[in-house]
Design an enzyme around this catalytic site. Structure first.
Site, short mmCIF file in Angstrom:
data_model
loop_
_atom_site.label_atom_id
_atom_site.label_comp_id
_atom_site.label_asym_id
_atom_site.label_seq_id
_atom_site.Cartn_x
_atom_site.Cartn_y
_atom_site.Cartn_z
N SER A 60 0.71 -1.19 0.10
CA SER A 60 -0.01 0.09 0.00
C SER A 60 0.67 1.36 -0.14
CB SER A 60 -0.96 0.16 1.11
OG SER A 60 -1.48 -1.22 1.44
N1 SAH Z 1 -0.69 -4.17 4.02
C1 SAH Z 1 -0.21 -4.95 2.68
C2 SAH Z 1 -1.30 -4.59 1.64
C3 SAH Z 1 -1.26 -5.67 0.46
S1 SAH Z 1 -2.60 -5.78 -0.46
C4 SAH Z 1 1.10 -4.28 2.42
O1 SAH Z 1 1.44 -3.05 2.82
O2 SAH Z 1 1.95 -5.23 1.90
C5 SAH Z 1 -3.81 -6.58 0.08
C6 SAH Z 1 -3.52 -8.02 0.42
O3 SAH Z 1 -4.74 -8.57 0.77
C7 SAH Z 1 -2.94 -8.94 -0.55
O4 SAH Z 1 -1.83 -9.45 -0.27
C8 SAH Z 1 -4.05 -10.01 -0.99
O5 SAH Z 1 -3.64 -11.11 -1.29
C9 SAH Z 1 -4.73 -9.86 0.40
N2 SAH Z 1 -6.23 -10.21 0.37
C10 SAH Z 1 -7.02 -10.08 -0.56
N3 SAH Z 1 -8.51 -10.90 -0.31
C11 SAH Z 1 -8.15 -11.25 0.95
C12 SAH Z 1 -9.11 -12.26 1.87
N4 SAH Z 1 -10.15 -12.40 1.57
N5 SAH Z 1 -8.41 -12.58 2.88
C13 SAH Z 1 -7.00 -12.31 3.21
N6 SAH Z 1 -6.32 -11.59 2.46
C14 SAH Z 1 -6.83 -11.24 1.18
#
Ligand code: SAH
Length: 213
Positions: A60
């Site tokens: 993010s």
């Molecule tokens: N906070 C993280 C953001 C990653 S983007 C960072 O800064 O790196 C959002 C993440 O949510 C992704 O890794 C994706 O795989 C995860 N995600 C999407 N749907 C999901 C679900 N139903 N349950 C758990 N994780 C999920």
């Protein structure tokens, strides 16, 4: 420019953008974002931008994480639930402030990568689960307790009901709600048993993949 200097510049950008929470700023000053991005993007680690990570996901944007973390009003005694571990960068920021972080990720490759780097960084207060964030931390888990703070890093078309159930009295949840292209950040507070919802900040997150309702 050295990463340390770039990190200081990011801090200045965050302050200029209105971030005043001292704990949040100090976390951004402590955590090396370059360790959580793909090797080929290290030179861009301190751009105030989302960047691609594995499994087609993104780390993010720092400004957005800073807004969400400020809205959470984090305290050192907090027990925090994070949905979407991803790169582990935000997990590191949260765990450097809170007492305990439980983090859920759908993609095992991302969770395992984040576990490796967060353990190497010395964090001992993070619990990982590979699974569906719509279910939160599952009441069936041993030592389950409600959470003081919940943060969701992917966009849902509705507020996941099971996450509301897992929010403690006086707790705060921050999450993007909307369609695939754009969403509005929702800030939800549980007060005297009822949920008060405020909508603020337009944003654009990857979708919270729908598994269960
Ligand atoms: N906070 C993280 C953001 C990653 S983007 C960072 O800064 O790196 C959002 C993440 O949510 C992704 O890794 C994706 O795989 C995860 N995600 C999407 N749907 C999901 C679900 N139903 N349950 C758990 N994780 C999920």
């Amino acid at each position: 420019m050295r990463f340390e200097d770039q990190r200081l510049r990011l801090l200045e950008d965050l302050k200029a953008g209105g971030i005043t929470d001292a704990a949040v700023l100090s976390a951004f000053g402590d955590i090396p974002r370059e360790d959580y991005v793909l090797p080929e993007f290290k030179e861009y680690a301190y751009r105030n931008r989302p960047l691609p990570i594995r499994a087609g996901q993104t780390i993010s944007q720092p400004a957005m994480i800073a807004i969400m973390m400020s809205e959470l009003k984090l305290r050192p005694s907090d027990r925090v639930l994070e949905i979407g571990t991803g790169s582990g960068y935000q997990s590191a920021l949260l765990a450097s402030i809170a007492d305990e972080l439980c983090t859920v990720e759908l993609h095992d490759s991302l969770s395992l990568g984040a576990q490796k780097i967060l353990r190497a960084a010395g964090f001992k207060n993070i619990y990982f689960r590979i699974g569906d964030g719509w279910a939160g931390w599952e009441k069936a888990y041993p030592a389950y307790k409600e959470f003081d703070k919940i943060i969701v890093s992917a966009a849902a078309e509705e507020v996941p009901p099971r996450l509301c159930d897992q929010l403690a009295e006086g707790g705060i949840m921050v999450l993007p709600v909307g369609g695939n292209i754009s969403q509005i950040l929702h800030i939800i507070v549980r007060e005297e048993g009822t949920l008060k919802i405020r909508q603020d900040y337009p944003c654009a997150f990857v979708p919270l993949v729908k598994k269960i309702k």
